[in-house]
Write a protein that holds these residues in place. Structure first.
Motif, PDB file in Angstrom:
ATOM      1  N   GLU A 284     -48.872  22.849 113.259  1.00 50.67           N
ATOM      2  CA  GLU A 284     -50.107  23.389 112.733  1.00 50.67           C
ATOM      3  C   GLU A 284     -50.611  22.583 111.891  1.00 50.67           C
ATOM      4  O   GLU A 284     -51.900  22.414 111.951  1.00 50.67           O
ATOM      5  CB  GLU A 284     -49.802  24.830 112.062  1.00 50.67           C
ATOM      6  CG  GLU A 284     -50.836  25.448 111.656  1.00 50.67           C
ATOM      7  CD  GLU A 284     -50.753  26.640 110.454  1.00 50.67           C
ATOM      8  OE1 GLU A 284     -51.655  27.183 109.961  1.00 50.67           O
ATOM      9  OE2 GLU A 284     -49.500  26.983 110.297  1.00 50.67           O
ATOM     10  N   ARG A 288     -54.489  21.025 112.657  1.00 49.33           N
ATOM     11  CA  ARG A 288     -55.479  20.968 111.507  1.00 49.33           C
ATOM     12  C   ARG A 288     -55.960  19.730 110.864  1.00 49.33           C
ATOM     13  O   ARG A 288     -57.490  19.607 110.967  1.00 49.33           O
ATOM     14  CB  ARG A 288     -54.726  21.857 110.158  1.00 49.33           C
ATOM     15  CG  ARG A 288     -54.974  23.330 110.460  1.00 49.33           C
ATOM     16  CD  ARG A 288     -54.567  23.926 108.977  1.00 49.33           C
ATOM     17  NE  ARG A 288     -54.362  25.261 109.182  1.00 49.33           N
ATOM     18  CZ  ARG A 288     -55.014  26.307 109.774  1.00 49.33           C
ATOM     19  NH1 ARG A 288     -56.247  25.929 109.830  1.00 49.33           N
ATOM     20  NH2 ARG A 288     -54.306  27.431 109.915  1.00 49.33           N
ATOM     21  N   TYR A 292     -60.115  19.263 111.629  1.00 46.52           N
ATOM     22  CA  TYR A 292     -60.793  19.725 110.861  1.00 46.52           C
ATOM     23  C   TYR A 292     -61.180  18.393 109.620  1.00 46.52           C
ATOM     24  O   TYR A 292     -62.063  18.632 108.807  1.00 46.52           O
ATOM     25  CB  TYR A 292     -60.324  20.961 109.823  1.00 46.52           C
ATOM     26  CG  TYR A 292     -60.376  21.905 110.700  1.00 46.52           C
ATOM     27  CD1 TYR A 292     -61.364  22.517 111.412  1.00 46.52           C
ATOM     28  CD2 TYR A 292     -59.315  22.801 110.769  1.00 46.52           C
ATOM     29  CE1 TYR A 292     -61.441  23.671 112.140  1.00 46.52           C
ATOM     30  CE2 TYR A 292     -59.241  23.928 111.436  1.00 46.52           C
ATOM     31  CZ  TYR A 292     -60.164  24.276 112.444  1.00 46.52           C
ATOM     32  OH  TYR A 292     -60.171  25.434 112.957  1.00 46.52           O
ATOM     33  N   GLN A 293     -60.169  17.441 109.664  1.00 47.36           N
ATOM     34  CA  GLN A 293     -60.451  16.601 108.537  1.00 47.36           C
ATOM     35  C   GLN A 293     -60.514  15.107 108.986  1.00 47.36           C
ATOM     36  O   GLN A 293     -60.047  14.774 109.810  1.00 47.36           O
ATOM     37  CB  GLN A 293     -59.135  16.793 107.617  1.00 47.36           C
ATOM     38  CG  GLN A 293     -59.110  17.917 106.967  1.00 47.36           C
ATOM     39  CD  GLN A 293     -57.861  18.204 106.076  1.00 47.36           C
ATOM     40  OE1 GLN A 293     -56.945  17.335 106.139  1.00 47.36           O
ATOM     41  NE2 GLN A 293     -57.642  19.393 105.515  1.00 47.36           N
ATOM     42  N   ASP A 322     -48.072  25.972  99.600  1.00 51.96           N
ATOM     43  CA  ASP A 322     -49.588  26.067  99.649  1.00 51.96           C
ATOM     44  C   ASP A 322     -50.210  24.960  98.622  1.00 51.96           C
ATOM     45  O   ASP A 322     -50.048  24.937  97.850  1.00 51.96           O
ATOM     46  CB  ASP A 322     -49.929  27.642  98.709  1.00 51.96           C
ATOM     47  CG  ASP A 322     -51.118  28.095  99.460  1.00 51.96           C
ATOM     48  OD1 ASP A 322     -51.709  27.501 100.296  1.00 51.96           O
ATOM     49  OD2 ASP A 322     -51.234  29.425  99.150  1.00 51.96           O
ATOM     50  N   VAL A 323     -51.024  24.023  99.535  1.00 49.76           N
ATOM     51  CA  VAL A 323     -51.511  22.987  98.858  1.00 49.76           C
ATOM     52  C   VAL A 323     -53.082  23.000  98.662  1.00 49.76           C
ATOM     53  O   VAL A 323     -53.618  23.496  99.559  1.00 49.76           O
ATOM     54  CB  VAL A 323     -50.983  21.715  99.682  1.00 49.76           C
ATOM     55  CG1 VAL A 323     -51.612  20.313  98.746  1.00 49.76           C
ATOM     56  CG2 VAL A 323     -49.711  21.418 100.072  1.00 49.76           C
ATOM     57  N   VAL A 324     -53.558  23.194  97.376  1.00 50.97           N
ATOM     58  CA  VAL A 324     -54.955  23.076  97.164  1.00 50.97           C
ATOM     59  C   VAL A 324     -55.423  21.847  96.488  1.00 50.97           C
ATOM     60  O   VAL A 324     -54.743  21.490  95.476  1.00 50.97           O
ATOM     61  CB  VAL A 324     -55.573  24.262  96.228  1.00 50.97           C
ATOM     62  CG1 VAL A 324     -56.772  24.340  95.910  1.00 50.97           C
ATOM     63  CG2 VAL A 324     -55.108  25.658  97.423  1.00 50.97           C
TER      64      VAL A 324
ATOM     65  N   HIS B  91     -64.630  32.193 114.301  1.00 52.04           N
ATOM     66  CA  HIS B  91     -65.086  31.457 115.637  1.00 52.04           C
ATOM     67  C   HIS B  91     -65.133  32.743 116.596  1.00 52.04           C
ATOM     68  O   HIS B  91     -63.962  32.941 117.239  1.00 52.04           O
ATOM     69  CB  HIS B  91     -64.053  30.457 116.083  1.00 52.04           C
ATOM     70  CG  HIS B  91     -64.119  29.191 115.088  1.00 52.04           C
ATOM     71  ND1 HIS B  91     -65.057  28.421 115.421  1.00 52.04           N
ATOM     72  CD2 HIS B  91     -63.310  28.772 113.950  1.00 52.04           C
ATOM     73  CE1 HIS B  91     -64.910  27.257 114.423  1.00 52.04           C
ATOM     74  NE2 HIS B  91     -63.811  27.699 113.593  1.00 52.04           N
ATOM     75  N   VAL B 121     -58.294  31.309 111.336  1.00 48.96           N
ATOM     76  CA  VAL B 121     -57.192  30.379 111.413  1.00 48.96           C
ATOM     77  C   VAL B 121     -57.828  29.167 110.809  1.00 48.96           C
ATOM     78  O   VAL B 121     -57.091  28.121 110.507  1.00 48.96           O
ATOM     79  CB  VAL B 121     -56.792  30.339 112.837  1.00 48.96           C
ATOM     80  CG1 VAL B 121     -57.581  29.639 113.503  1.00 48.96           C
ATOM     81  CG2 VAL B 121     -55.223  29.857 112.979  1.00 48.96           C
ATOM     82  N   SER B 122     -59.003  29.066 110.776  1.00 45.77           N
ATOM     83  CA  SER B 122     -59.585  27.635 110.332  1.00 45.77           C
ATOM     84  C   SER B 122     -59.518  27.502 108.853  1.00 45.77           C
ATOM     85  O   SER B 122     -59.553  28.466 107.915  1.00 45.77           O
ATOM     86  CB  SER B 122     -60.888  27.810 110.761  1.00 45.77           C
ATOM     87  OG  SER B 122     -61.799  26.806 110.182  1.00 45.77           O
ATOM     88  N   ASP B 123     -59.382  26.182 108.508  1.00 45.36           N
ATOM     89  CA  ASP B 123     -59.422  25.944 107.171  1.00 45.36           C
ATOM     90  C   ASP B 123     -60.486  25.120 106.682  1.00 45.36           C
ATOM     91  O   ASP B 123     -60.356  24.462 105.562  1.00 45.36           O
ATOM     92  CB  ASP B 123     -58.135  24.939 107.007  1.00 45.36           C
ATOM     93  CG  ASP B 123     -57.123  25.778 106.264  1.00 45.36           C
ATOM     94  OD1 ASP B 123     -57.569  26.663 105.720  1.00 45.36           O
ATOM     95  OD2 ASP B 123     -55.891  25.281 106.300  1.00 45.36           O
ATOM     96  N   SER B 124     -61.600  24.843 107.457  1.00 48.01           N
ATOM     97  CA  SER B 124     -62.355  23.892 107.331  1.00 48.01           C
ATOM     98  C   SER B 124     -63.743  24.573 106.234  1.00 48.01           C
ATOM     99  O   SER B 124     -63.901  25.540 106.680  1.00 48.01           O
ATOM    100  CB  SER B 124     -62.976  23.319 108.438  1.00 48.01           C
ATOM    101  OG  SER B 124     -64.367  24.229 108.908  1.00 48.01           O
ATOM    102  N   ASP B 127     -66.478  26.391 107.855  1.00 48.41           N
ATOM    103  CA  ASP B 127     -66.267  27.678 108.415  1.00 48.41           C
ATOM    104  C   ASP B 127     -66.233  28.548 107.169  1.00 48.41           C
ATOM    105  O   ASP B 127     -66.744  29.624 107.339  1.00 48.41           O
ATOM    106  CB  ASP B 127     -65.017  27.807 109.088  1.00 48.41           C
ATOM    107  CG  ASP B 127     -65.148  26.809 110.436  1.00 48.41           C
ATOM    108  OD1 ASP B 127     -66.360  26.596 110.888  1.00 48.41           O
ATOM    109  OD2 ASP B 127     -64.010  26.414 111.056  1.00 48.41           O
ATOM    110  N   THR B 143     -52.376  33.565 108.612  1.00 46.93           N
ATOM    111  CA  THR B 143     -50.923  33.487 108.366  1.00 46.93           C
ATOM    112  C   THR B 143     -50.552  34.354 107.076  1.00 46.93           C
ATOM    113  O   THR B 143     -49.567  34.579 106.855  1.00 46.93           O
ATOM    114  CB  THR B 143     -50.720  32.028 107.754  1.00 46.93           C
ATOM    115  OG1 THR B 143     -51.472  31.577 106.801  1.00 46.93           O
ATOM    116  CG2 THR B 143     -50.759  31.177 108.804  1.00 46.93           C
ATOM    117  N   LYS B 166     -56.713  28.718  98.666  1.00 46.37           N
ATOM    118  CA  LYS B 166     -57.723  27.642  99.268  1.00 46.37           C
ATOM    119  C   LYS B 166     -59.162  28.374  98.987  1.00 46.37           C
ATOM    120  O   LYS B 166     -59.869  26.992  98.603  1.00 46.37           O
ATOM    121  CB  LYS B 166     -57.234  27.804 100.702  1.00 46.37           C
ATOM    122  CG  LYS B 166     -56.368  27.172 101.513  1.00 46.37           C
ATOM    123  CD  LYS B 166     -56.970  26.120 102.046  1.00 46.37           C
ATOM    124  CE  LYS B 166     -56.131  24.943 102.633  1.00 46.37           C
ATOM    125  NZ  LYS B 166     -54.805  24.702 102.220  1.00 46.37           N
TER     126      LYS B 166
END
Lengths: 451, 254
Positions: A284, A288, A292-293, A322-324, B91, B121-124, B127, B143, B166
């Motif tokens: 995952e 990702r 996205y990056q 959890d990373v921020v 989405h 599910v997106s992290d961008s 979004d 999740t 996040k």
């Protein structure tokens, strides 16, 4: 049937294979046509050039041949192409990994039918060679006129006609100024016709001829337009299709090398929840990043470094982290120490603490702060035995040697938080560059020891 | 009634990301047995299996009144059933390609009392930013554990914002000093900067603190934490900072 009956694939060839006919970039004077021919036939390049020059005197056949070869012989390095043709398939890996963002530096270029317009060729050619060429051309013209006894009034129209053809080929392969060149060549052809017609015929006949010529040219243009436009349209759709294909191939390769493999592994380990979790989580993350990056490599960004450390620990211990991250900084000796301490704090969190485990990194002007939080049972920070070096040495000592500070807060049933603050200076980025090499080496050795 | 709600709210808030589903379950069973009218939920997700899973998870606690899988269908569903809370995927196919943000923008006038919780599910950042700018009251990733999802839904229904670590990180990135000096110069507005207190709250949430832990850390009540978070959400939705407007523009909803 013994293995010795097979021919040895590495026997030397009886005849050296011919290099393919291509126009190399090195050792060219104009377009590399002569050089390419000499490589292909194995003749000295000077002979080929002399032969070409001699051909110019046969009514300019040399020029026509040269231009023809220049258009239809692809540019490229014939030696590299030959090596690509005869590569050893046994040395190839079964599955090729995705190429990196930066390909190899000596990438052989795609053979293209033409590299540039004539103007660019003339621009790049050595000036003496150009002068010699022009001289030879004029000599050839003069000779052919005097030998064939052509009427003098044909000289000027011929030159105009030749220059109109030259202009049309001037930007061959270049996309810009197509319309302009077309118009100019058309005008020059008309001028050539006029310069021949008006001295030879009476004026009104001459006008009629000019008008006829104009009509013919216009008719030809009209006839050719749909054909040309359909060709252009087809070209652009083909180009778009090719780009789409490449994109799809890239995506297919990524899915195949990553996601499909992981899914297969997950099916194999279906009865081991820990392995399934680790596999799924790792995939995952990977996906990702890819979707996205814009990943900056971790040797140029503190937050990327932190993310990869968290990923490693997640994979090794199978607990989600959890990373921020907010902001970013250039790596330096200080931030390296900070990341090493973070790694230790995270390892403590996953081994002694409980989920959820969070790491937060904020990089601002002049300092980077990292907070590692777990929700475990907590411990008494004063009661750690003095022989336990985990916290005292790997976290506190590491940071304080570089001028940073650490607070460790732990409460029963609240968990533990390690708060690390590290001052950074913009000037130190360059100053630390030299020591960074040794730093990272020492660091990877430590990491290997820690795992 | 009002006070009871506040007390519940406090309990809800502190369970918003604790790892204690047992206590959660007890709490919820008490709640539902109190005989309140259950919260009405609409679910928007184009992923059939996921939608079924979410609905199965939520059935014991809420009344699921509608579901949809594309932009047009979702807008119709929201306007017909008027759910209290809409779970919204980011989405979603259909419409003008604006996904969840487009659903939000177009269905809010039709269902003024519905609140939206983005579930993706997106992290961008684009979004997340686009649905928040369009008016979602929170953003959680798929999740999330089922107990956390249940308490998040209750939280947005109470009128509060749900911030994951996040999302707090995104907010801090967007409002970070110097990240857009030109924008601060142009709009030197209270909307365009976080107050010191708001920044502290956001930092603690990003560090993995629950609302209750944030309150204890800053010696304020949970109610006050909720208020700060809601005001940050308002700034996210109304501020003219260039990062935020770019998020929205990417999805063509401005």
């Amino acid at each position: 049937m013994g293995a010795d009956t097979y021919p040895d694939p590495h026997l030397p060839p009886l005849l050296p294979a011919r290099l393919p006919l291509m126009r190399p970039k090195q050792g060219r004077i104009l377009c590399g046509v002569c050089k390419g021919i000499s490589l292909h036939l194995g003749i000295k390049v000077s002979w080929v050039r002399l032969f070409m020059l001699a051909l110019i005197f046969a009514f300019g056949a040399g020029i026509v041949a040269y231009i023809f070869l220049w258009i239809y012989v692809p540019a490229g390095d014939p030696i590299a192409a030959a090596q690509q043709l005869y590569y050893d398939p046994q040395a190839q890996p079964l599955a090729r990994p995705n190429a990196g963002i930066a390909g190899p530096a000596n990438q052989s270029e795609e053979p293209t039918s033409s590299d540039s317009g004539l103007s660019e060729v003339l621009h790049n050619a050595p000036k003496p060679a150009l002068l010699a060429g022009v001289g030879a051309l004029l000599l050839a013209l003069a000779l052919s006129f005097s030998l064939t006894g052509m009427p003098r009034r044909l000289v000027f129209p011929t030159i105009l006609l030749a220059s109109s053809l030259a202009i049309a080929w001037f930007h061959f392969g270049g996309d810009q100024r197509r319309v302009w060149t077309l118009a100019a060549s058309g005008a020059l052809i008309l001028a050539a016709l006029a310069s021949y017609v008006f001295p030879t015929f009476p004026a009104d006949e001459a006008w009629q001829m000019m008008l006829l010529a104009l009509i013919v040219i216009a008719a030809v243009a009209v006839i050719l337009t749909p054909w040309a436009s359909s060709i252009l349209a087809r070209l652009s759709t083909e180009r778009a299709q090719k780009e789409r294909e490449e994109e799809r191939a890239d995506m297919a390769a990524h899915l195949h090398d990553g996601v499909l493999q992981t899914l297969a592994l997950i099916q194999l380990h279906a009865d081991d929840p820990q392995a399934v979790f680790t596999l799924a989580r790792g995939q995952e993350r990977d996906l990702r990043n890819w979707l996205y990056q814009e990943r900056t490599p971790s040797d140029r960004s503190v937050s990327s470094g932190l993310q990869s450390i968290a990923a490693q620990i997640e994979d090794a211990h199978g607990k989600p982290i959890d990373v921020v991250t907010v902001g970013d900084a250039h790596p330096s000796a200080q931030t390296d120490a900070l990341l090493d301490a973070t790694q230790q704090a995270l390892i403590n969190a996953v081994t002694h603490g409980a989920e959820p485990i969070s790491v937060y990194c904020e990089a601002g002007k002049g300092k980077v702060e990292v907070f590692v939080r777990d929700h475990g049972a907590g411990f008494d920070t004063k009661a750690v035995p003095p022989d336990r070096l985990g916290i005292r040495e790997s976290i506190i000592g590491r940071l304080e040697r570089r001028g940073g500070t650490v607070e460790i807060v732990s409460r029963p049933n609240w968990g533990t938080e390690v708060r690390m603050h590290m001052p950074i200076s913009a000037a130190s980025d360059q100053a630390q560059q030299d020591s960074r090499g040794q730093q990272t080496q020492a660091k990877s050795a430590q990491r290997a020891g820690a795992q | 009634m009002e006070q009871a709600n506040t007390a519940d709210m406090a309990n809800m808030a502190d369970t918003s990301n604790t790892a204690n589903p047992a206590a959660e379950a007890v709490l919820k069973s008490q709640e539902t047995s109190e005989g309140q009218t259950p919260i009405r939920i609409g679910v928007v997700d184009d992923h059939e299996m996921f939608r079924a899973g979410v609905i199965a998870t939520l059935q014991p606690h809420f009344q699921v009144v509608g579901q949809a899988a594309d932009v047009e269908g979702s807008i119709q569903m929201v306007s017909e059933t008027q759910p209290d809370v809409v779970l919204l995927d980011v989405h979603v196919p259909g419409g003008q390609g604006g996904g969840g943000a487009e659903i939000l923008a177009r269905s809010q006038p039709l269902a003024p009392h519905s609140v939206f919780l983005a579930l993706s599910v997106s992290d961008s950042p684009q979004d997340v930013g686009s649905v928040i700018r369009a008016g979602a009251r929170g953003y959680v990733t798929k999740t999330i554990s089922s107990s956390d999802l249940v308490s998040s839904i209750r939280q947005v229904h109470e009128g509060y914002a749900v911030f994951s670590p996040k999302l707090a990180g995104f907010v801090l990135s967007a409002f970070q000093d110097g990240s857009s000096a030109d924008a601060t110069a142009l709009h030197d507005d209270e909307l365009d900067r976080l107050s010191a207190r708001e920044q502290e709250v956001m930092r603690l949430i990003a560090r993995g603190y629950t609302y209750r832990e944030v309150a204890a850390e800053l010696f304020i009540s949970i109610k006050t934490v909720e208020t700060h978070v809601s005001s940050v959400l308002r700034k996210l939705q109304l501020s003219n900072r260039s990062e935020l407007t770019r998020w929205a523009a990417d999805r063509r909803i401005v």
